[in-house]
Scaffold this motif. Structure first.
Motif, PDB file in Angstrom:
ATOM      1  N   ALA A 287       5.216  14.575  -9.102  1.00  0.00           N
ATOM      2  CA  ALA A 287       4.566  14.705  -7.695  1.00  0.00           C
ATOM      3  C   ALA A 287       3.101  14.621  -7.602  1.00  0.00           C
ATOM      4  N   TRP A 288       2.182  14.140  -7.654  1.00  0.00           N
ATOM      5  CA  TRP A 288       1.659  14.066  -7.594  1.00  0.00           C
ATOM      6  C   TRP A 288       0.052  13.159  -6.515  1.00  0.00           C
ATOM      7  N   THR A 289      -1.236  13.876  -6.299  1.00  0.00           N
ATOM      8  CA  THR A 289      -1.835  13.019  -5.635  1.00  0.00           C
ATOM      9  C   THR A 289      -3.218  13.536  -6.130  1.00  0.00           C
TER      10      THR A 289
ATOM     11  N   HIS B 141      -0.545  10.397  -2.789  1.00  0.00           N
ATOM     12  CA  HIS B 141       0.385  11.012  -2.442  1.00  0.00           C
ATOM     13  C   HIS B 141       1.679  10.029  -3.733  1.00  0.00           C
ATOM     14  N   VAL B 142       2.207  10.187  -4.593  1.00  0.00           N
ATOM     15  CA  VAL B 142       3.038   9.431  -5.852  1.00  0.00           C
ATOM     16  C   VAL B 142       3.766  10.748  -5.743  1.00  0.00           C
ATOM     17  N   ILE B 143       5.131   9.876  -5.465  1.00  0.00           N
ATOM     18  CA  ILE B 143       7.073  11.514  -5.649  1.00  0.00           C
ATOM     19  C   ILE B 143       7.347   9.684  -6.670  1.00  0.00           C
TER      20      ILE B 143
ATOM     21  N   CYS C 203       4.637   3.430 -14.172  1.00  0.00           N
ATOM     22  CA  CYS C 203       5.454   4.680 -14.037  1.00  0.00           C
ATOM     23  C   CYS C 203       6.736   4.275 -15.233  1.00  0.00           C
ATOM     24  N   GLN C 204       6.369   4.817 -16.533  1.00  0.00           N
ATOM     25  CA  GLN C 204       7.034   5.092 -17.607  1.00  0.00           C
ATOM     26  C   GLN C 204       8.387   4.403 -17.481  1.00  0.00           C
TER      27      GLN C 204
ATOM     28  N   THR D 232       1.153  -1.277  -0.290  1.00  0.00           N
ATOM     29  CA  THR D 232       0.187   0.299  -0.091  1.00  0.00           C
ATOM     30  C   THR D 232       1.107   1.149   0.059  1.00  0.00           C
ATOM     31  N   ASN D 233       1.444   1.267   1.199  1.00  0.00           N
ATOM     32  CA  ASN D 233       2.339   2.479   1.260  1.00  0.00           C
ATOM     33  C   ASN D 233       3.404   1.734   1.241  1.00  0.00           C
TER      34      ASN D 233
END
Length: 214
Positions: A168-170, A156-158, A113-114, A77-78
């Protein structure tokens, strides 16, 4: 002892306790032993993935290699994830998270994730595919190892490439719940995109994080 010192000691104790109670949540753990694909399961064209010289070699028809091993029961998850990646000219690949094994097709569940330095797809290395893309300018170079880092915490994704933040996207509250692309939980997968693509992965590590890690 001053109140400030007491407070600092208390906070330090709570932090240590949180790390100790999390299931190996403060430790980086390897997902790839460098010798075999034990703990991984490939879909459809299984020969797309092989092991050579401590690397996972991705070369062949479309396939996806899903982690199914013992670390966190292959359910994250995290987490923090890191790997070293190298592309060859015109190669395309990707790293999925919060996904699940499926036998054929592109994974319906999770985010990609590319990985793409010079493939014709304009969406390049370091982007969150079709969500927050890196268009045209890849932060990677063909024939050179680069560091790929992903962190997911809550919504949140970094993503970082060689230490540089590219995403840096939520995930917003109104994100379509019918979409397979959503923050949830699941495993990691590596993508074999097409027969002309050659990509290498090594030093694949993950650090599961507790529910409230930060």
């Amino acid at each position: 002892m001053t109140r400030k010192c007491v407070f600092m000691l208390l906070m330090s104790s709570l932090l240590v306790a949180g790390c100790q109670t999390a299931p190996k949540g403060c430790q980086w753990q390897s997902l790839f032993n460098g010798k075999t694909l034990d703990g991984w399961k490939a879909s459809e064209n299984k020969d797309t993935f092989t092991v050579r010289d401590g690397m996972i070699v991705v070369h062949g028809p479309r396939s996806h290699l899903f982690y199914v091993g013992p670390v966190n029961d292959a359910n994250f998850t995290n987490f923090e994830f890191k790997a070293q990646v190298m592309t060859q000219p015109s190669a395309n690949s990707g790293i999925y998270f919060h996904t699940a094994y499926q036998e054929t097709g592109w994974p319906d569940k999770g985010y990609e994730c590319q990985v793409n330095t010079t493939h014709s797809d304009r969406k390049k290395t370091g982007g969150l595919y079709s969500v927050q893309d890196m268009i045209d300018n890849a932060p990677s170079k063909d024939g050179e190892w680069f560091d790929y880092y992903i962190r997911v915490e809550g919504k949140h994704v970094i993503i970082r490439i060689n230490g540089h933040t590219t995403v840096a996207w939520t995930e917003p509250a109104d994100w379509p719940q019918t979409s397979g692309r959503k923050i949830s939980s699941g495993t990691i997968a590596l993508q074999g995109h097409d027969p002309k693509s050659i990509v290498y992965y090594k030093n694949i590590m993950i650090r599961p994080l507790p529910e409230h890690a930060w």
